[in-house]
Design an enzyme around this catalytic site. Sequence first.
Site, PDB file in Angstrom:
ATOM      1  N   SER A 118       0.858  -1.319  -0.038  1.00 11.20           N
ATOM      2  CA  SER A 118      -0.042   0.150   0.043  1.00 11.20           C
ATOM      3  C   SER A 118       1.080   1.417  -0.038  1.00 11.20           C
ATOM      4  O   SER A 118       0.295   2.272  -0.193  1.00 11.20           O
ATOM      5  CB  SER A 118      -0.729  -0.041   1.310  1.00 11.20           C
ATOM      6  OG  SER A 118      -0.116  -0.144   2.315  1.00 11.20           O
ATOM      7  N   HIS A 139      -2.519  -2.918  -6.240  1.00 13.42           N
ATOM      8  CA  HIS A 139      -2.866  -2.609  -4.830  1.00 13.42           C
ATOM      9  C   HIS A 139      -4.369  -2.587  -4.688  1.00 13.42           C
ATOM     10  O   HIS A 139      -5.105  -1.741  -5.059  1.00 13.42           O
ATOM     11  CB  HIS A 139      -2.344  -1.254  -4.417  1.00 13.42           C
ATOM     12  CG  HIS A 139      -2.760  -0.874  -3.096  1.00 13.42           C
ATOM     13  ND1 HIS A 139      -3.096   0.499  -2.642  1.00 13.42           N
ATOM     14  CD2 HIS A 139      -2.751  -1.420  -2.086  1.00 13.42           C
ATOM     15  CE1 HIS A 139      -3.679   0.686  -1.829  1.00 13.42           C
ATOM     16  NE2 HIS A 139      -3.379  -0.555  -0.771  1.00 13.42           N
ATOM     17  N   GLU A 151      -5.353  -0.048  -7.522  1.00 14.45           N
ATOM     18  CA  GLU A 151      -4.409   1.068  -8.033  1.00 14.45           C
ATOM     19  C   GLU A 151      -3.399   0.116  -8.623  1.00 14.45           C
ATOM     20  O   GLU A 151      -2.937  -0.844  -7.968  1.00 14.45           O
ATOM     21  CB  GLU A 151      -3.785   1.586  -6.682  1.00 14.45           C
ATOM     22  CG  GLU A 151      -4.634   2.835  -6.201  1.00 14.45           C
ATOM     23  CD  GLU A 151      -3.721   3.601  -5.080  1.00 14.45           C
ATOM     24  OE1 GLU A 151      -3.747   4.708  -5.119  1.00 14.45           O
ATOM     25  OE2 GLU A 151      -3.000   2.714  -4.373  1.00 14.45           O
ATOM     26  N   ASN A 189      -3.730   6.058  -0.472  1.00 13.84           N
ATOM     27  CA  ASN A 189      -3.039   6.482   1.043  1.00 13.84           C
ATOM     28  C   ASN A 189      -2.330   7.751   1.349  1.00 13.84           C
ATOM     29  O   ASN A 189      -2.171   8.001   2.323  1.00 13.84           O
ATOM     30  CB  ASN A 189      -2.114   5.023   1.210  1.00 13.84           C
ATOM     31  CG  ASN A 189      -3.043   4.063   1.656  1.00 13.84           C
ATOM     32  OD1 ASN A 189      -4.087   4.078   2.234  1.00 13.84           O
ATOM     33  ND2 ASN A 189      -2.698   2.707   1.388  1.00 13.84           N
TER      34      ASN A 189
END
Length: 290
Positions: A118, A139, A151, A189
Site C-alpha cells: 500500500s 494494490h 491501484e 493512501n
Amino acid sequence: MIKTVGIIGAGQMGCGIAHVSAAAGYKVQLYDIAADRIEAGLATINGNLARQVSSGKMSDEDRKRALSLIKGSGDINDLAQADLVIEAVTEDETVKRKIYGQVCPVMRPDAILATNTSSLSITRLASATDRPERFMGIHFMNPVPVMKLVELVRGIATEEETFKAAKEFVAHLDKTVTVAEDFPAFIVNRILLPMINEAIYTLYEGVGTVDAIDTAMKLGANHPMGPLQLADFIGLDTCLSIMQVLHDGLADSKYRPCPLLVKYVEAGWLGRKSGRGFYDYRGEVPVPTR
C-alpha cells in the site's frame, strides 16, 4: 493469458484477493507458511461467499464453484504453475524481499510477480526479484470483495505487456483501475493517511474526543466512517508504517506520524484486530478509549 493466480499470505488482504479471483473464474493457489492461517482464511472466504449468496449477489452454484477453485498450501513449490503471483504479506520490506528470494526460483520465467503493497516503492521491491520487467504493484483496497478500486503501479522497469496483463486481470474481476506513479503511498493512501493522522493530532491536542471527531467527519464531510474508526479498521500498525514511508520518502514534516499513534502501536492497541485501538471492541458495542 492469466488463468492461475498464486497468492502469498492468507491474511485479510490475501484471502480477499483469493475470494474475488475465484469468483471471477480463476484457479487460485493460496500459500502461507502457517497452516492454521490457511484454514482460517478458507473459512473466512466461505463465510464471505455465503454472505454474497444470501444478499442475492451470487448463486449457491457460483459459491461452490468459486470455493472449488481455491486450494490452500504451505508448500511454496505449489506456486510453480501460477501465471500471476500476488504477494500480500505484512507491510515490511525485509519480509517481502525474503519472500521474493524464495518464490522467484519456483516461478515460471514468463510468470508475473505483483505486490499488494500500500506504500512501498515498486521499483525498489522489483530490484529484489529476478524479473523487474515482469513485476508491478496491484494494490487492492480493504475489504477486497466490497471495494471497487485497484491501484496499478509500474516500477521503472515494468514492461508494457506486464501492465496490460494486470489491467485485463483487474477488469475481469469487475474492479475499476486507477493508475498511480511509483511515489510513496501512491494515490489513495497519500491522501487518506495524512487525513487520518491529522484526526489523531486533533484528538492528541484535545480539540475533540474520539466520538466528536468521528461524528464531525461522518455528518460534516459525509464520510461513511469516521477517520478514527477507519484507522482501527485498517490497523494502527499499518497506518503508522504508511505514515513512516511518507515521512521517510518525501522528507516533509507534514507527514510526521502523530506521537499518539506511535503510543497506541507501542501499547499493542492496533485497532479492531487486537480488540482495542481508538475504540474498545471487547464488549457488545465499541466504546471510545479516549
